[in-house]
Design an enzyme around this catalytic site. Structure first.
Site, PDB file in Angstrom:
ATOM      1  N   ASN A 244       0.812  -1.217   0.000  1.00  0.00           N
ATOM      2  CA  ASN A 244       0.000   0.000   0.000  1.00  0.00           C
ATOM      3  C   ASN A 244       0.847   1.270   0.000  1.00  0.00           C
ATOM      4  O   ASN A 244       0.311   2.369   0.154  1.00  0.00           O
ATOM      5  CB  ASN A 244      -0.926   0.023   1.220  1.00  0.00           C
TER       6      ASN A 244
ATOM      7  N   HIS B 241     -15.201  -0.325   5.615  1.00  0.00           N
ATOM      8  CA  HIS B 241     -14.137  -1.136   6.184  1.00  0.00           C
ATOM      9  C   HIS B 241     -14.581  -1.837   7.462  1.00  0.00           C
ATOM     10  O   HIS B 241     -15.379  -1.322   8.245  1.00  0.00           O
ATOM     11  CB  HIS B 241     -12.917  -0.257   6.483  1.00  0.00           C
TER      12      HIS B 241
ATOM     13  N   GLU C  14     -16.227   5.407   2.351  1.00  0.00           N
ATOM     14  CA  GLU C  14     -14.791   5.534   2.104  1.00  0.00           C
ATOM     15  C   GLU C  14     -14.545   6.392   0.871  1.00  0.00           C
ATOM     16  O   GLU C  14     -15.367   6.426  -0.045  1.00  0.00           O
ATOM     17  CB  GLU C  14     -14.158   4.150   1.918  1.00  0.00           C
TER      18      GLU C  14
ATOM     19  N   SER D 237     -11.033  -0.131  -0.131  1.00  0.00           N
ATOM     20  CA  SER D 237      -9.780  -0.861  -0.009  1.00  0.00           C
ATOM     21  C   SER D 237      -9.722  -2.147  -0.820  1.00  0.00           C
ATOM     22  O   SER D 237      -8.643  -2.583  -1.214  1.00  0.00           O
ATOM     23  CB  SER D 237      -9.502  -1.185   1.467  1.00  0.00           C
TER      24      SER D 237
ATOM     25  N   ASP E 211     -13.952   7.935   5.470  1.00  0.00           N
ATOM     26  CA  ASP E 211     -12.724   7.186   5.705  1.00  0.00           C
ATOM     27  C   ASP E 211     -11.890   7.296   4.428  1.00  0.00           C
ATOM     28  O   ASP E 211     -12.184   6.664   3.423  1.00  0.00           O
ATOM     29  CB  ASP E 211     -13.083   5.723   6.009  1.00  0.00           C
TER      30      ASP E 211
ATOM     31  N   HIS F 223      -7.219   5.406   1.826  1.00  0.00           N
ATOM     32  CA  HIS F 223      -6.538   5.127   0.553  1.00  0.00           C
ATOM     33  C   HIS F 223      -6.535   6.341  -0.387  1.00  0.00           C
ATOM     34  O   HIS F 223      -6.030   6.240  -1.506  1.00  0.00           O
ATOM     35  CB  HIS F 223      -7.183   3.926  -0.131  1.00  0.00           C
TER      36      HIS F 223
ATOM     37  N   LYS G 131      -0.143   4.137   4.333  1.00  0.00           N
ATOM     38  CA  LYS G 131      -0.308   3.800   2.914  1.00  0.00           C
ATOM     39  C   LYS G 131       0.503   4.788   2.074  1.00  0.00           C
ATOM     40  O   LYS G 131       1.720   4.700   2.050  1.00  0.00           O
ATOM     41  CB  LYS G 131      -1.794   3.762   2.582  1.00  0.00           C
TER      42      LYS G 131
END
Length: 420
Positions: A46, A141, A187, A191, A216, A219, A251
């Site tokens: 990541n 998540h 998100e 992910s 969230d 990423h 990440k």
């Protein structure tokens, strides 16, 4: 004998092709990892921008160690909160156009902290939690969903179909819409699928229904936005539009830890009522120093983000040339594609490029076949992903070369032939 069922559970998981096992990495350099003495090109990291090995990040970490030592020595509310933490929090708040930010040991802890502090028994509004509602994306998540589910029946937890704004609107307008407090969670970049949420539309719905929206952006941080501060910077979403932003540093930023950003009242509340913050040893100050350097470098040097974008484009083009398939996003289309041809590339424009295989045992077999050809690409299986959506989760970085990607596609073609 107590807990005699443990071995049976592991045996069953192994028979289903779902047993998880760790591997020990000896070292990594220039995307090559050494595991058990063998070397592989790594497509499971990541570290999207390659900042983990950046000379400036490493040097700043050393300087932080010299100034503060190896650890923080205490929880933040004792003596563990340093000027290094304060500087990082201030930079995050400024970059995200929020009033304040708060550091956590991990994204898992940060997501759980939000759920427990706002809705759990330790919240200041515990008597009214039966009138509270959480509405989360179906693919949110596990750290957040587990935190939300742990609240029990006192809080209404509902999940809208993945990235489906119409379904979210229906849930907001239907049962539970009279809740005193409603939190919508999604998100920025998911992910497992690597796709992006309709963040602006969700934010608009949240405002319309007087709900809070939590994003969230684990990423998205470092990758998106003019200065690399993620989705809210890219879309110029204000604090009132997205009252809670969670992001991680492990990440694209290349270090470790996480944060929550929002209003000063929210952060002060978490400082007073979040057990995950109050009772945890603070992030090592040296880590905060290195993280601040990484954020500053990403903001001033766009070359790594540009290279990552080029690599994503090259990978998708080469996959299409080799396998002659267009990518799909709809779940039913994915399953049909896997049934007819064995592989299906998810429609993702992020660094996460999942290849749907559809069977846990085949996913493992493909991963092992790639290892024999010098490529490391992890198999992701149920229950981490939905049943029949077992996959190879390819992650691309700015430090991969086009030759690296070409070698991966060639190896994948041979591996697919070998296990079909």
């Amino acid at each position: 004998m107590s807990f005699s069922w443990l071995e049976d559970a592991l045996t069953q998981r192994a028979q289903e092709g779902l047993l998880r096992q760790r591997v020990c990495q000896q070292y990594e350099k220039d995307n090559v990892i050494c595991i058990n003495g063998d070397h592989y090109l790594n497509f499971s990291s990541n570290d999207y921008l390659g900042m983990r090995q950046h000379e400036g990040v490493l040097q700043s970490y050393v300087e932080g160690l010299a100034q503060f030592g190896a650890g923080s020595g205490a929880s933040p509310l004792v003596t563990g909160h340093t000027q290094a933490h304060l500087a990082l929090e201030a930079t995050l708040a400024d970059g995200l156009n929020r009033e304040a930010a708060l550091l956590f040991s991990s994204g898992f802890a940060a997501n759980q902290a939000v759920c427990m502090a706002l809705f759990g028994q330790g919240s200041a509004n515990a008597a009214a939690t039966q009138l509270s509602s959480i509405i989360a994306d179906k693919l949110m998540h596990a750290s957040f969903l587990e935190g939300a589910m742990s609240l029990g029946k006192k809080v209404s937890l509902r999940r809208f179909r993945h990235n489906n704004v119409e379904h979210l609107a229906t849930l907001l307008s239907g049962g539970g819409s009279q809740a005193n407090d409603t939190l919508i969670a999604s998100e920025g970049v998911f992910s497992m699928d690597g796709d992006r949420a309709p963040v602006k539309e969700i934010a608009a719905l949240a405002e319309q229904h007087h709900a809070w929206f939590m994003l969230d952006d684990a990423h998205g941080m470092g990758v998106y936005g003019e200065n690399g501060f993620g989705t809210v910077e890219e879309l110029q979403l204000s604090q009132s539009q997205v009252p809670i932003v969670m992001g991680t540093f492990g990440k694209a930023i290349g270090t470790g830890g996480a944060f929550i950003a929002g209003s000063q009242i929210l952060i002060d509340y978490l400082v007073n009522f979040s057990k995950h913050y109050i009772y945890s040893t603070a992030m090592p100050p040296a880590q905060a120093v290195a993280t601040l350097y990484s954020l500053t470098n990403i903001a001033t040097d766009t070359s790594r983000r540009e290279m990552l974008s080029n690599n994503i484009e090259h990978f998708r083009a080469r996959f299409g040339q080799e396998f002659g398939k267009s990518s799909v996003s709809d779940r039913e289309e994915r399953l049909d594609a896997v049934a007819s041809s064995g592989l299906s590339l998810v429609s993702s424009q992020s660094a996460i490029q999942p290849i749907i295989v559809g069977c846990p045992k085949k996913a493992i077999a493909l991963s092992e076949a790639l290892k024999k050809r010098g490529m490391w690409a992890s198999a992701i299986r149920q229950p981490t992903v939905p049943k029949n959506e077992d996959r190879l989760r390819i992650t691309l970085t700015a430090t991969h070369t086009e030759q690296d990607i070409d070698m991966l596609i060639d190896a994948l073609s041979l591996a697919n032939e070998a296990v079909s």
